[in-house]
Design a protein around this motif. Structure first.
Motif, PDB file in Angstrom:
ATOM      1  N   SER B   7       0.856  -1.187   0.000  1.00 47.08           N
ATOM      2  CA  SER B   7       0.000   0.000   0.000  1.00 47.08           C
ATOM      3  C   SER B   7       0.889   1.232   0.000  1.00 47.08           C
ATOM      4  N   PRO B   8       0.498   2.282  -0.738  1.00 47.23           N
ATOM      5  CA  PRO B   8       1.377   3.450  -0.869  1.00 47.23           C
ATOM      6  C   PRO B   8       1.604   4.209   0.432  1.00 47.23           C
ATOM      7  N   ALA B   9       0.562   4.319   1.271  1.00 49.88           N
ATOM      8  CA  ALA B   9       0.689   5.128   2.475  1.00 49.88           C
ATOM      9  C   ALA B   9      -0.283   4.674   3.545  1.00 49.88           C
ATOM     10  N   LEU B  10       0.123   4.930   4.794  1.00 47.28           N
ATOM     11  CA  LEU B  10      -0.724   4.628   5.947  1.00 47.28           C
ATOM     12  C   LEU B  10      -0.602   5.776   6.926  1.00 47.28           C
ATOM     13  N   ALA B  11      -1.728   6.159   7.532  1.00 46.82           N
ATOM     14  CA  ALA B  11      -1.715   7.181   8.576  1.00 46.82           C
ATOM     15  C   ALA B  11      -2.103   6.536   9.901  1.00 46.82           C
ATOM     16  N   SER B  27       5.252 -17.390  -4.534  1.00 47.76           N
ATOM     17  CA  SER B  27       5.766 -17.732  -3.211  1.00 47.76           C
ATOM     18  C   SER B  27       7.261 -17.419  -3.098  1.00 47.76           C
ATOM     19  N   VAL B  28       7.623 -16.799  -1.960  1.00 46.13           N
ATOM     20  CA  VAL B  28       9.029 -16.528  -1.660  1.00 46.13           C
ATOM     21  C   VAL B  28       9.443 -17.253  -0.384  1.00 46.13           C
ATOM     22  N   SER B  29       8.624 -18.244   0.032  1.00 45.66           N
ATOM     23  CA  SER B  29       8.882 -18.953   1.290  1.00 45.66           C
ATOM     24  C   SER B  29       8.956 -17.917   2.420  1.00 45.66           C
ATOM     25  N   THR B  30      10.055 -17.909   3.160  1.00 45.22           N
ATOM     26  CA  THR B  30      10.223 -16.864   4.180  1.00 45.22           C
ATOM     27  C   THR B  30      11.401 -15.948   3.836  1.00 45.22           C
ATOM     28  N   TYR B  31      11.752 -15.895   2.537  1.00 44.53           N
ATOM     29  CA  TYR B  31      12.863 -15.056   2.120  1.00 44.53           C
ATOM     30  C   TYR B  31      12.387 -13.624   1.874  1.00 44.53           C
ATOM     31  N   MET B  32      11.811 -13.049   2.908  1.00 42.98           N
ATOM     32  CA  MET B  32      11.290 -11.689   2.845  1.00 42.98           C
ATOM     33  C   MET B  32      11.907 -10.868   3.955  1.00 42.98           C
ATOM     34  N   HIS B  33      12.322  -9.654   3.617  1.00 47.80           N
ATOM     35  CA  HIS B  33      13.001  -8.787   4.562  1.00 47.80           C
ATOM     36  C   HIS B  33      12.360  -7.400   4.508  1.00 47.80           C
ATOM     37  N   TRP B  34      12.465  -6.680   5.609  1.00 46.16           N
ATOM     38  CA  TRP B  34      11.848  -5.352   5.714  1.00 46.16           C
ATOM     39  C   TRP B  34      12.905  -4.297   6.057  1.00 46.16           C
ATOM     40  N   TYR B  35      12.746  -3.125   5.418  1.00 40.55           N
ATOM     41  CA  TYR B  35      13.676  -2.026   5.623  1.00 40.55           C
ATOM     42  C   TYR B  35      12.912  -0.748   5.949  1.00 40.55           C
ATOM     43  N   GLN B  36      13.564   0.088   6.721  1.00 38.67           N
ATOM     44  CA  GLN B  36      13.067   1.432   7.015  1.00 38.67           C
ATOM     45  C   GLN B  36      13.984   2.425   6.324  1.00 38.67           C
ATOM     46  N   GLN B  37      13.403   3.389   5.615  1.00 38.56           N
ATOM     47  CA  GLN B  37      14.223   4.429   5.002  1.00 38.56           C
ATOM     48  C   GLN B  37      13.662   5.798   5.380  1.00 38.56           C
ATOM     49  N   ASP B  81       9.357   6.832  13.990  1.00 38.38           N
ATOM     50  CA  ASP B  81       9.075   5.789  13.004  1.00 38.38           C
ATOM     51  C   ASP B  81       8.574   6.345  11.677  1.00 38.38           C
ATOM     52  N   ILE B  82       8.439   7.651  11.576  1.00 35.70           N
ATOM     53  CA  ILE B  82       8.005   8.263  10.327  1.00 35.70           C
ATOM     54  C   ILE B  82       9.068   8.020   9.272  1.00 35.70           C
ATOM     55  N   ALA B  83       8.665   7.286   8.230  1.00 35.21           N
ATOM     56  CA  ALA B  83       9.630   6.818   7.229  1.00 35.21           C
ATOM     57  C   ALA B  83       8.877   6.073   6.140  1.00 35.21           C
ATOM     58  N   ASN B  84       9.638   5.668   5.136  1.00 35.24           N
ATOM     59  CA  ASN B  84       9.129   4.721   4.146  1.00 35.24           C
ATOM     60  C   ASN B  84       9.601   3.324   4.532  1.00 35.24           C
ATOM     61  N   LEU B  95      16.739  -9.904  -7.323  1.00 37.83           N
ATOM     62  CA  LEU B  95      16.215  -9.448  -6.039  1.00 37.83           C
ATOM     63  C   LEU B  95      15.305  -8.249  -6.309  1.00 37.83           C
ATOM     64  N   THR B  96      14.161  -8.234  -5.648  1.00 37.38           N
ATOM     65  CA  THR B  96      13.212  -7.158  -5.898  1.00 37.38           C
ATOM     66  C   THR B  96      12.689  -6.572  -4.600  1.00 37.38           C
ATOM     67  N   PHE B  97      12.257  -5.322  -4.697  1.00 42.30           N
ATOM     68  CA  PHE B  97      11.705  -4.582  -3.577  1.00 42.30           C
ATOM     69  C   PHE B  97      10.254  -4.216  -3.877  1.00 42.30           C
ATOM     70  N   GLY B  98       9.478  -4.053  -2.826  1.00 44.82           N
ATOM     71  CA  GLY B  98       8.178  -3.441  -2.973  1.00 44.82           C
ATOM     72  C   GLY B  98       8.333  -1.955  -3.247  1.00 44.82           C
ATOM     73  N   SER B  99       7.254  -1.317  -3.618  1.00 45.79           N
ATOM     74  CA  SER B  99       7.298   0.106  -3.973  1.00 45.79           C
ATOM     75  C   SER B  99       7.298   1.016  -2.753  1.00 45.79           C
ATOM     76  N   GLY B 100       7.176   0.428  -1.580  1.00 47.18           N
ATOM     77  CA  GLY B 100       7.289   1.197  -0.358  1.00 47.18           C
ATOM     78  C   GLY B 100       5.952   1.672   0.189  1.00 47.18           C
ATOM     79  N   THR B 101       5.876   1.745   1.518  1.00 40.01           N
ATOM     80  CA  THR B 101       4.713   2.288   2.212  1.00 40.01           C
ATOM     81  C   THR B 101       5.181   3.465   3.051  1.00 40.01           C
ATOM     82  N   LYS B 102       4.574   4.614   2.816  1.00 38.99           N
ATOM     83  CA  LYS B 102       4.930   5.815   3.579  1.00 38.99           C
ATOM     84  C   LYS B 102       4.078   5.863   4.840  1.00 38.99           C
ATOM     85  N   LEU B 103       4.727   5.876   5.974  1.00 36.48           N
ATOM     86  CA  LEU B 103       4.019   5.942   7.240  1.00 36.48           C
ATOM     87  C   LEU B 103       3.881   7.401   7.666  1.00 36.48           C
ATOM     88  N   GLU B 104       2.656   7.820   7.876  1.00 41.81           N
ATOM     89  CA  GLU B 104       2.376   9.194   8.258  1.00 41.81           C
ATOM     90  C   GLU B 104       1.658   9.205   9.600  1.00 41.81           C
TER      91      GLU B 104
END
Lengths: 117, 106
Positions: B7-11, B27-37, B81-84, B95-104
């Motif tokens: 999702s593009p953004a969450l408030a 399916s990616v099994s559990t080969y999923m990782h999360w990043y904060q930017q 925690d305000i970040a993408n 290797l691919t990334f999601g398009s990011g979720t902006k936390l507001e």
């Protein structure tokens, strides 16, 4: 402490090439893969490719084959990326990041490349 | 290529719980990782292999999922925690990334 220090911002003309560097410290360079990634302003992160610090073996995202060339200098624990035939679509921030099975655990600070005449 | 959809953004209100989702096209099994930017910074690894907290990351962050559906939870949300937030798969190349979720903050 693991550190990845990237070279400074670049302003280059269309059609030219640029070489970016990523100097590492705090770990055994030859035991890990280094990746390069691209992030255009306000956009997604794209994986360009990997290079193994031990033998220089590479793997590329098909999208960047012919655009990016990855090399390493083990003696200085530095990874390099050459970008060729630059266009405005290559204007972006480029990151180096250490790759492990569990993701990218350390990142450089990023370098802005601007392609403009 | 494995496409990751976020999702593009969450408030969210400070002190509340937020869940950020990531759906993989296969399916990616559990080969999923999360990043904060954060703005103007490099991404930072938060969660690796779907549910493992990276060293030094506050326990307010947690991850779950396997196969195609994954979530990153922050509870409680703090102003810092305000970040993408990006998911990334390492099940297959490229290797691919999601398009990011902006936390507001609300």
């Amino acid at each position: 402490e693991v550190q990845l220090q990237q070279s400074g911002a670049e302003l280059v003309k269309p059609g030219a090439s640029v070489k970016l560097s990523c100097k590492t410290s705090g770990y055994t360079f030859s035991n890990y893969y280094m990746s390069w990634l691209k992030q255009m302003p306000g956009q997604n992160i794209e994986w360009i490719g990997n290079i193994y610090g031990g033998n220089g073996g590479t793997g590329y995202n098909q999208k960047f084959k012919g655009k990016a060339t990855l090399t390493v200098d083990k003696s200085s624990s530095t990874a390099y990326m050459d970008l060729s035939s630059l266009t405005s679509e290559d204007s972006a921030v480029y990151f180096c990041a250490r790759l492990i099975k569990q993701g990218f655990d350390y990142w450089g600070q990023g370098v802005m490349v601007t392609v403009s005449s | 290529d494995t496409v990751l959809t976020q999702s593009p953004a969450l408030a969210v209100s400070l002190g509340q719980r937020v869940t950020i989702s990531c759906r993989a096209s296969k399916s990616v099994s559990t080969y999923m990782h999360w990043y904060q930017q954060k703005s103007g910074q490099q991404p930072k690894l938060l969660i690796y292999s779907a549910s493992n907290l990276e060293s030094g990351v506050p326990s307010r962050f947690s991850g779950s999922g396997s196969g195609t559906d994954f979530t990153l939870t922050i509870d409680p949300v703090e102003a810092d925690d305000i970040a993408n937030y990006y998911c990334q798969q390492s099940n297959e190349l490229p290797l691919t990334f999601g398009s990011g979720t902006k936390l507001e903050i609300k």
